[in-house]
Design a protein around this motif. Structure first.
Motif, PDB file in Angstrom:
ATOM      1  N   ILE A 298       1.041  -1.264  -0.148  1.00  0.00           N
ATOM      2  CA  ILE A 298      -0.298  -0.310  -0.206  1.00  0.00           C
ATOM      3  C   ILE A 298       0.438   1.172  -0.385  1.00  0.00           C
ATOM      4  N   PRO A 299       0.183   2.244  -0.846  1.00  0.00           N
ATOM      5  CA  PRO A 299       1.154   3.508  -0.898  1.00  0.00           C
ATOM      6  C   PRO A 299       1.680   4.267   0.763  1.00  0.00           C
ATOM      7  N   GLY A 300       2.545   4.445   1.490  1.00  0.00           N
ATOM      8  CA  GLY A 300       3.189   5.080   2.112  1.00  0.00           C
ATOM      9  C   GLY A 300       3.303   4.146   3.091  1.00  0.00           C
ATOM     10  N   SER A 301       2.894   2.791   2.895  1.00  0.00           N
ATOM     11  CA  SER A 301       3.323   1.962   4.116  1.00  0.00           C
ATOM     12  C   SER A 301       5.250   2.041   4.483  1.00  0.00           C
ATOM     13  N   THR A 302       4.967   1.109   5.878  1.00  0.00           N
ATOM     14  CA  THR A 302       6.542   1.414   6.590  1.00  0.00           C
ATOM     15  C   THR A 302       6.322  -0.086   6.444  1.00  0.00           C
ATOM     16  N   ARG A 303       7.639  -1.326   6.312  1.00  0.00           N
ATOM     17  CA  ARG A 303       7.487  -2.801   6.486  1.00  0.00           C
ATOM     18  C   ARG A 303       8.647  -2.530   7.630  1.00  0.00           C
ATOM     19  N   VAL A 304       7.435  -3.742   8.605  1.00  0.00           N
ATOM     20  CA  VAL A 304       8.225  -3.918  10.330  1.00  0.00           C
ATOM     21  C   VAL A 304       7.837  -5.339  10.214  1.00  0.00           C
ATOM     22  N   ASP A 305       9.403  -5.965  10.225  1.00  0.00           N
ATOM     23  CA  ASP A 305       8.578  -7.858  10.591  1.00  0.00           C
ATOM     24  C   ASP A 305       8.376  -8.033  11.659  1.00  0.00           C
ATOM     25  N   THR A 306       7.522  -9.003  11.377  1.00  0.00           N
ATOM     26  CA  THR A 306       6.602  -9.347  12.823  1.00  0.00           C
ATOM     27  C   THR A 306       7.534 -10.420  12.994  1.00  0.00           C
TER      28      THR A 306
ATOM     29  N   ARG B 176      -5.081  -8.441   1.206  1.00  0.00           N
ATOM     30  CA  ARG B 176      -6.062  -9.256   0.442  1.00  0.00           C
ATOM     31  C   ARG B 176      -7.215  -7.997   0.274  1.00  0.00           C
ATOM     32  N   GLY B 177      -7.978  -7.391   1.090  1.00  0.00           N
ATOM     33  CA  GLY B 177      -8.862  -6.465   0.992  1.00  0.00           C
ATOM     34  C   GLY B 177      -8.874  -5.417   0.073  1.00  0.00           C
ATOM     35  N   TRP B 178      -7.067  -4.987   0.647  1.00  0.00           N
ATOM     36  CA  TRP B 178      -6.918  -4.032  -0.009  1.00  0.00           C
ATOM     37  C   TRP B 178      -7.434  -3.750  -1.628  1.00  0.00           C
ATOM     38  N   LEU B 179      -6.454  -5.120  -1.819  1.00  0.00           N
ATOM     39  CA  LEU B 179      -6.759  -5.317  -3.638  1.00  0.00           C
ATOM     40  C   LEU B 179      -8.051  -5.705  -4.145  1.00  0.00           C
ATOM     41  N   GLU B 180      -8.903  -6.754  -3.106  1.00  0.00           N
ATOM     42  CA  GLU B 180      -9.629  -6.872  -3.937  1.00  0.00           C
ATOM     43  C   GLU B 180     -11.056  -5.797  -3.487  1.00  0.00           C
ATOM     44  N   ASN B 181     -10.556  -4.573  -3.473  1.00  0.00           N
ATOM     45  CA  ASN B 181     -10.988  -3.361  -3.769  1.00  0.00           C
ATOM     46  C   ASN B 181     -11.091  -2.413  -4.768  1.00  0.00           C
TER      47      ASN B 181
ATOM     48  N   TYR C 253      -8.547  -0.729  -4.856  1.00  0.00           N
ATOM     49  CA  TYR C 253      -6.742   0.085  -4.893  1.00  0.00           C
ATOM     50  C   TYR C 253      -5.610   0.277  -4.452  1.00  0.00           C
ATOM     51  N   PRO C 254      -5.511   1.360  -5.250  1.00  0.00           N
ATOM     52  CA  PRO C 254      -3.539   1.568  -6.049  1.00  0.00           C
ATOM     53  C   PRO C 254      -2.830   0.877  -4.795  1.00  0.00           C
TER      54      PRO C 254
END
Length: 277
Positions: A166-174, A232-237, A239-240
């Protein structure tokens, strides 16, 4: 002789002190067991988890939540598309732990149910924040991605993140969040949105809930929202999404589907969507 008695008394005092400390630690350290029953009261280090959460729910609080039906507002703002399993059937949440009898070996199903009795209360308490439709209005339409006190944390694996995020996200390793987050130097009182692949479907996408709980333990006091239908929800809706090729959108209904242009013989059976983890 006097010196001998003094030495013996000192050794005895040290021994008794160590025995007392060991007993105290053993009495307190019951964490691996308490959550299996919905827990909370026996967890010595989560008595104060910060804003909105005082401690993990007790078994009775979990039961109360499970017995209360979803409101229309909760379904609209918190939960995802029912066709994708995001309107959680609370009556399926039977939390019990199976203990092996002497000489008995637990079956894989019993092992799974024991694990579920641990993570399901965490998912119920920390996993239901808001759905992607609600988040998109906040993040994109209202421009919160530009707000220096709002943060979208993508807690998927690096390989997942590189494929698209998602644009603007920062990855944090679980699993490494307790080390990653302080290094990012984000404020403890900021507003955080946590996003994994699946969010909180009925069969359990748990990464966001686990990270939300650990953030409370660490001392984050701002609002923390787990995004209940995940990437998954972001993609199925529609969104970019961003990856190294640029910005794109998924064709709705094609998430994790096999390549339709490959030979059909290579897919002997339909590949079902896998929500885990």
């Amino acid at each position: 002789m006097k010196r001998f008695y003094c030495t013996a008394l000192f050794i005895f005092a040290v021994f008794m002190s160590l025995a007392f400390v060991s007993t105290s630690i053993a009495a307190d350290w019951n964490f691996p067991n308490y959550m299996a029953f919905g827990g909370g009261d026996m967890d010595w280090y989560t008595d104060d988890l910060g804003a909105m959460y005082s401690k993990d729910w007790t078994k009775d609080q979990v039961k109360e939540f499970v017995n209360r039906p979803w409101t229309v507002e909760e379904k609209d703002l918190l939960l995802g598309d029912p066709s994708m399993g995001y309107i959680l059937d609370k009556h399926k949440f039977v939390l019990k732990k199976v203990k092996a009898k002497k000489g008995e070996i637990l079956t894989p199903k019993q092992l799974y149910e024991n694990g579920r009795s641990y993570w399901m209360p965490i998912m119920l308490q920390y996993g239901c924040g808001m759905n992607m439709k609600t988040f998109k209005k906040i993040w994109i339409d209202e421009g919160k991605w530009k707000d220096p006190k709002n943060f979208l944390l993508d807690i998927r694996m690096e390989s997942e993140y590189l494929q698209g995020h998602i644009p603007g996200s920062t990855r944090v390793d679980t699993g490494l969040d307790m080390w990653y987050l302080p290094a990012l130097n984000f404020p403890a009182d900021g507003t955080y949105y946590l996003q994994c692949k699946s969010g909180t479907p009925e069969d359990g996408g748990i990464r966001g809930a686990l990270v939300a709980r650990r953030m409370r333990i660490m001392g984050y006091t701002g609002d923390i929202y787990n995004l209940t239908d995940g990437f998954r929800g972001w993609l199925e809706n529609g969104y970019p999404v961003i990856n190294r090729h640029g910005q794109f959108k998924l064709v709705p209904g094609t998430f994790q589907k096999p390549d339709p242009y490959m030979e059909k013989g290579k897919y002997t059976k339909e590949l079902k969507y896998s929500p885990h983890p």
